[in-house]
Design an enzyme around this catalytic site. Structure first.
Site, PDB file in Angstrom:
ATOM      1  N   CYS A 289      -2.788  -2.774   8.582  1.00 27.35           N
ATOM      2  CA  CYS A 289      -2.431  -1.426   9.051  1.00 27.35           C
ATOM      3  C   CYS A 289      -1.995  -1.481  10.521  1.00 27.35           C
ATOM      4  O   CYS A 289      -1.084  -0.773  10.931  1.00 27.35           O
ATOM      5  CB  CYS A 289      -3.610  -0.483   8.886  1.00 27.35           C
ATOM      6  SG  CYS A 289      -4.466  -0.651   7.306  1.00 27.35           S
TER       7      CYS A 289
ATOM      8  N   ASP B 197       2.262   2.659   2.547  1.00 25.55           N
ATOM      9  CA  ASP B 197       2.167   3.448   3.775  1.00 25.55           C
ATOM     10  C   ASP B 197       3.421   3.304   4.639  1.00 25.55           C
ATOM     11  O   ASP B 197       4.051   2.252   4.663  1.00 25.55           O
ATOM     12  CB  ASP B 197       0.931   3.024   4.579  1.00 25.55           C
ATOM     13  CG  ASP B 197      -0.353   3.404   3.857  1.00 25.55           C
ATOM     14  OD1 ASP B 197      -0.257   4.074   2.819  1.00 25.55           O
ATOM     15  OD2 ASP B 197      -1.434   3.044   4.334  1.00 25.55           O
TER      16      ASP B 197
ATOM     17  N   CYS C  71      -2.933   5.417   5.522  1.00 23.93           N
ATOM     18  CA  CYS C  71      -4.390   5.420   5.530  1.00 23.93           C
ATOM     19  C   CYS C  71      -4.930   5.742   6.930  1.00 23.93           C
ATOM     20  O   CYS C  71      -4.182   5.766   7.912  1.00 23.93           O
ATOM     21  CB  CYS C  71      -4.901   4.054   5.100  1.00 23.93           C
ATOM     22  SG  CYS C  71      -4.637   2.818   6.362  1.00 23.93           S
TER      23      CYS C  71
ATOM     24  N   CYS D  34       0.826  -1.211   0.000  1.00 19.29           N
ATOM     25  CA  CYS D  34       0.000   0.000   0.000  1.00 19.29           C
ATOM     26  C   CYS D  34       0.862   1.264   0.000  1.00 19.29           C
ATOM     27  O   CYS D  34       0.365   2.352  -0.251  1.00 19.29           O
ATOM     28  CB  CYS D  34      -0.949   0.011   1.198  1.00 19.29           C
ATOM     29  SG  CYS D  34      -0.100   0.049   2.773  1.00 19.29           S
TER      30      CYS D  34
END
Ligand code: FES
Length: 143
Positions: A104, A37, A60, A35
């Site tokens: 996450c 991140d 995110c 992603c």
């Protein structure tokens, strides 16, 4: 049912402990290659207690909420307890995350571990390397 819990929305909208620490005892930066991140955790450690913790997350909403709540969970705690913080505990504290957002919370666990490892390395403290993810072997930040 709403996709995100009230707790996630609260920590996303009003993240706690955002920022950096000058002369930190340890810093950990991890990323997720899929992603893109990135999460960075700064620790101030005195007498094996985490007296301050800050984070910078480029990612995110779930990553921001995960880092925010993770900082709250380890602040004032001994280093040994911070090392035991699992992504599962982060998800529980957030009252859940959607399945596709569980990764996450993994960033928060990994960033804290990386920061503690940095603290050990910087201070020449002997530690058990098996407590930490083997970055070379995993390589998921760099794949
Ligand atoms: Fe990558 Fe959340 S989508 S950390």
């Amino acid at each position: 049912m709403a996709l995100y819990s009230e707790k996630v929305m609260d920590h996303f909208r009003n993240p706690r402990n955002v920022g950096s620490i000058e002369n930190p005892s340890g810093v950990g930066e991890v990323g997720n290659a899929k992603c893109g991140d990135i999460m960075k955790i700064y620790l101030k450690i005195e007498n094996e207690i985490i007296t301050d913790v800050k984070f910078e997350t480029f990612g995110c909403g779930s990553a921001i909420a995960s880092s925010s709540i993770a900082t709250e969970l380890i602040k004032g705690k001994p280093v040994s307890e911070a090392l035991e913080l699992s992504n599962k505990a982060v998800v529980e504290a957030l009252e859940g995350l959607p399945v596709h957002k569980l990764h996450c919370s993994v960033l928060a666990e990994e960033a804290i571990k990386a920061a503690v490892q940095d603290y050990y390395e910087k201070n020449g403290i002997a530690y058990d390397k098996t407590q930490f993810p083997d970055c070379e072997a995993c390589g998921h930040c760099h794949e």
